[in-house]
Design a protein around this motif. Structure first.
Motif, mmCIF file in Angstrom:
data_model
loop_
_atom_site.group_PDB
_atom_site.id
_atom_site.type_symbol
_atom_site.label_atom_id
_atom_site.label_comp_id
_atom_site.label_asym_id
_atom_site.label_seq_id
_atom_site.Cartn_x
_atom_site.Cartn_y
_atom_site.Cartn_z
ATOM 1 N N ALA A 4 -9.650 9.999 12.530
ATOM 2 C CA ALA A 4 -9.284 9.674 13.799
ATOM 3 C C ALA A 4 -7.844 8.514 13.680
ATOM 4 O O ALA A 4 -7.783 7.661 12.806
ATOM 5 N N ILE A 5 -7.300 8.824 14.927
ATOM 6 C CA ILE A 5 -5.952 7.721 14.823
ATOM 7 C C ILE A 5 -6.448 6.324 15.178
ATOM 8 O O ILE A 5 -7.302 6.266 15.852
ATOM 9 N N GLN A 6 -6.144 5.294 14.295
ATOM 10 C CA GLN A 6 -6.725 4.177 14.410
ATOM 11 C C GLN A 6 -5.798 3.432 15.365
ATOM 12 O O GLN A 6 -4.861 3.613 15.634
ATOM 13 N N SER A 7 -6.526 2.367 16.111
ATOM 14 C CA SER A 7 -6.134 1.726 17.079
ATOM 15 C C SER A 7 -4.949 0.686 16.632
ATOM 16 O O SER A 7 -5.226 0.275 15.056
ATOM 17 N N LYS A 8 -4.006 0.074 17.206
ATOM 18 C CA LYS A 8 -2.761 -0.841 16.542
ATOM 19 C C LYS A 8 -3.733 -1.890 16.267
ATOM 20 O O LYS A 8 -3.242 -2.758 15.273
ATOM 21 N N LYS A 9 -4.600 -2.497 17.047
ATOM 22 C CA LYS A 9 -5.409 -3.710 16.795
ATOM 23 C C LYS A 9 -6.057 -3.702 15.459
ATOM 24 O O LYS A 9 -6.080 -4.630 14.667
ATOM 25 N N VAL A 10 -6.733 -2.430 15.055
ATOM 26 C CA VAL A 10 -7.192 -2.414 13.742
ATOM 27 C C VAL A 10 -6.232 -2.426 12.558
ATOM 28 O O VAL A 10 -6.329 -3.057 11.645
ATOM 29 N N MET A 11 -5.009 -1.654 12.920
ATOM 30 C CA MET A 11 -4.093 -1.741 11.879
ATOM 31 C C MET A 11 -3.525 -3.209 11.642
ATOM 32 O O MET A 11 -3.292 -3.434 10.658
ATOM 33 N N ASP A 12 -3.623 -3.796 12.739
ATOM 34 C CA ASP A 12 -2.718 -5.035 12.598
ATOM 35 C C ASP A 12 -3.789 -6.167 11.820
ATOM 36 O O ASP A 12 -3.259 -6.931 10.808
ATOM 37 N N LYS A 13 -4.934 -5.837 12.012
ATOM 38 C CA LYS A 13 -6.008 -6.577 11.376
ATOM 39 C C LYS A 13 -6.062 -6.442 9.685
ATOM 40 O O LYS A 13 -5.878 -7.429 8.903
ATOM 41 N N TRP A 14 -5.786 -5.119 9.398
ATOM 42 C CA TRP A 14 -5.661 -4.705 8.030
ATOM 43 C C TRP A 14 -4.275 -5.304 7.294
ATOM 44 O O TRP A 14 -4.404 -5.916 6.237
ATOM 45 N N THR A 15 -3.255 -5.379 8.258
ATOM 46 C CA THR A 15 -2.002 -6.037 7.553
ATOM 47 C C THR A 15 -2.124 -7.472 7.396
ATOM 48 O O THR A 15 -1.694 -7.934 6.472
ATOM 49 N N GLU A 16 -3.056 -8.326 8.281
ATOM 50 C CA GLU A 16 -2.943 -9.576 8.120
ATOM 51 C C GLU A 16 -3.920 -10.031 7.008
ATOM 52 O O GLU A 16 -3.813 -11.068 6.481
ATOM 53 N N GLU A 17 -4.886 -8.991 6.916
ATOM 54 C CA GLU A 17 -5.823 -9.324 5.603
ATOM 55 C C GLU A 17 -5.337 -9.232 4.258
ATOM 56 O O GLU A 17 -6.150 -9.613 3.168
ATOM 57 N N THR A 18 -4.415 -8.529 4.133
ATOM 58 C CA THR A 18 -3.873 -8.146 2.711
ATOM 59 C C THR A 18 -2.536 -9.209 2.400
ATOM 60 O O THR A 18 -1.892 -9.532 3.212
ATOM 61 N N PRO A 19 -2.490 -9.420 1.051
ATOM 62 C CA PRO A 19 -1.214 -10.252 0.430
ATOM 63 C C PRO A 19 0.004 -9.358 0.943
ATOM 64 O O PRO A 19 0.225 -8.278 1.327
ATOM 65 N N THR B 295 2.934 0.635 13.274
ATOM 66 C CA THR B 295 3.863 -0.312 13.743
ATOM 67 C C THR B 295 3.631 -1.647 12.509
ATOM 68 O O THR B 295 4.779 -2.300 11.890
ATOM 69 N N SER B 296 2.938 -2.290 12.588
ATOM 70 C CA SER B 296 2.474 -3.366 11.858
ATOM 71 C C SER B 296 2.715 -3.114 10.266
ATOM 72 O O SER B 296 3.214 -3.952 9.397
ATOM 73 N N PHE B 297 2.400 -2.028 9.805
ATOM 74 C CA PHE B 297 2.409 -1.615 8.455
ATOM 75 C C PHE B 297 3.946 -1.464 8.352
ATOM 76 O O PHE B 297 4.225 -2.225 7.106
ATOM 77 N N ALA B 298 4.628 -0.664 8.797
ATOM 78 C CA ALA B 298 6.224 -0.765 9.076
ATOM 79 C C ALA B 298 6.915 -1.891 8.923
ATOM 80 O O ALA B 298 7.732 -2.154 8.126
ATOM 81 N N GLU B 299 6.481 -2.904 10.005
ATOM 82 C CA GLU B 299 7.408 -4.012 10.242
ATOM 83 C C GLU B 299 7.163 -5.151 9.017
ATOM 84 O O GLU B 299 8.156 -5.623 8.798
ATOM 85 N N SER B 300 5.906 -5.017 8.489
ATOM 86 C CA SER B 300 5.764 -5.890 7.192
ATOM 87 C C SER B 300 6.168 -5.255 5.808
ATOM 88 O O SER B 300 5.506 -6.229 4.888
ATOM 89 N N ARG B 301 6.845 -3.985 5.910
ATOM 90 C CA ARG B 301 6.884 -3.336 4.666
ATOM 91 C C ARG B 301 5.843 -3.099 3.864
ATOM 92 O O ARG B 301 5.762 -3.042 2.659
ATOM 93 N N LYS B 302 4.469 -2.751 4.284
ATOM 94 C CA LYS B 302 3.228 -2.492 3.818
ATOM 95 C C LYS B 302 2.907 -1.056 3.981
ATOM 96 O O LYS B 302 1.966 -0.857 3.404
ATOM 97 N N LEU B 303 3.872 -0.317 4.415
ATOM 98 C CA LEU B 303 3.552 1.240 4.455
ATOM 99 C C LEU B 303 4.394 1.825 3.235
ATOM 100 O O LEU B 303 5.562 2.107 3.462
ATOM 101 N N ALA B 304 3.757 2.290 2.238
ATOM 102 C CA ALA B 304 4.408 2.859 1.161
ATOM 103 C C ALA B 304 4.779 4.438 1.577
ATOM 104 O O ALA B 304 6.002 4.768 1.272
#
Length: 286
Positions: free
Chosen positions: A44-59, A97-106
């Motif tokens: 399922a395509i995840q919500s931006k809110k969920v992806m933002d949470k995973w971005t914030e939880e990781t180094p 969006t949040s993965f890309a902006e934080s450079r966390k999208l490999a």
């Protein structure tokens, strides 16, 4: 640079503290490995809110390999739950969006199904997917041997390189058209090596029984000699790419975390905490 990690973060009990709750497992996981393959996005395509949470939880230096939604790869059965393909691609890219902006999208991992063979229609579809997902970096994993047949192997690799698509190198059982050979060739400054294990019997049986695949398809424990062989493969890839991402997907029997730690040690990388944690002797009894 070599990056080692696992598929998902929810099924590796040796990585969690005893008190870890389900929605905090990513936090514990990120103390052990700097990358992870995110596969919930396939279902399922995840919500931006969920992806933002995973971005914030990781180094800050943590990275995700995000598996493309099944409607993008051709696994989807029946009608898409979106009005148009354009809407599907748009929502998928928005979630990144949040993965890309934080450079966390490999990379976005586009894993095509076993029936996706080497023919003009499918070559065109790869080009279409790449165009729709721009500017996100994409990696392609084939699961039909025809892409690596003597007649098409070099053309396949040249095609990926011409589109700046990351090649996914696979270690898996060799049991027919639905498996691919290990081809240690990079087509981009990044390359992804996915280790599925070598359980040939389980690989074949799960093609027939879709209900048991999680239990047996990736049931495999790499031995020391095999991991040393993978080190040689990674050394070869390092000569061709700037970043080599190594993902252990052999988790039907929860061997992935152990094997990944063993492999990291072989390539002289030390990640986070040990797998076996000592109980806190000074913790107050409950």
């Amino acid at each position: 640079m070599i990056h080692v990690g696992l598929t998902g973060w929810g099924d590796h009990p040796s990585l969690y503290n005893q008190s870890t709750v389900a929605n905090k497992k990513l936090v514990d996981y990120s103390k052990h490995f700097p990358i992870v393959e995110l596969d919930s996005t396939f279902y399922a395509i995840q919500s931006k809110k969920v992806m933002d949470k995973w971005t914030e939880e990781t180094p800050a230096n943590f990275q995700f390999m995000v598996k493309a939604y099944q409607g993008i790869t051709g696994h989807q059965r029946g009608k898409l739950p979106y009005d148009t393909e354009e809407e599907m691609f748009s929502l998928f890219k928005l979630s990144m969006t949040s993965f890309a902006e934080s450079r966390k999208l490999a990379m976005v991992l586009v894993q095509f199904p076993p029936w996706f063979d080497c023919q003009k229609e499918n070559v065109d579809h790869i080009r279409y997917v790449q165009e729709q997902l721009q500017p996100l970096p994409i990696a392609v994993e084939f699961r039909h041997q025809s892409w690596y047949s003597p007649a098409y192997r070099q053309k396949t690799l040249d095609f990926l390189k011409s589109l700046n698509i990351i090649h996914v190198v696979c270690d898996e059982p060799q049991v027919g058209d639905g498996s691919v050979p290990l081809v240690p060739i990079a087509t981009d400054p990044k390359v992804l090596l996915r280790l599925h294990g070598r359980n040939g019997k389980g690989w074949v049986n799960t093609m027939k029984d879709n209900q048991t695949w999680r239990k047996v398809r990736y049931l495999y424990d790499y031995n020391e000699k095999e991991l040393q062989g993978m080190r040689e493969i990674v050394n070869t890839l390092q000569q061709q790419a700037q970043d080599v991402f190594v993902i252990f997907n052999n988790n039907s029997g929860q061997h992935a975390a152990k094997n990944a730690k063993q492999f990291a040690s072989l390539v002289n990388i030390e990640y986070g905490q040990p797998l076996t944690k000592q109980l806190d002797l000074f913790e107050e009894d409950q």
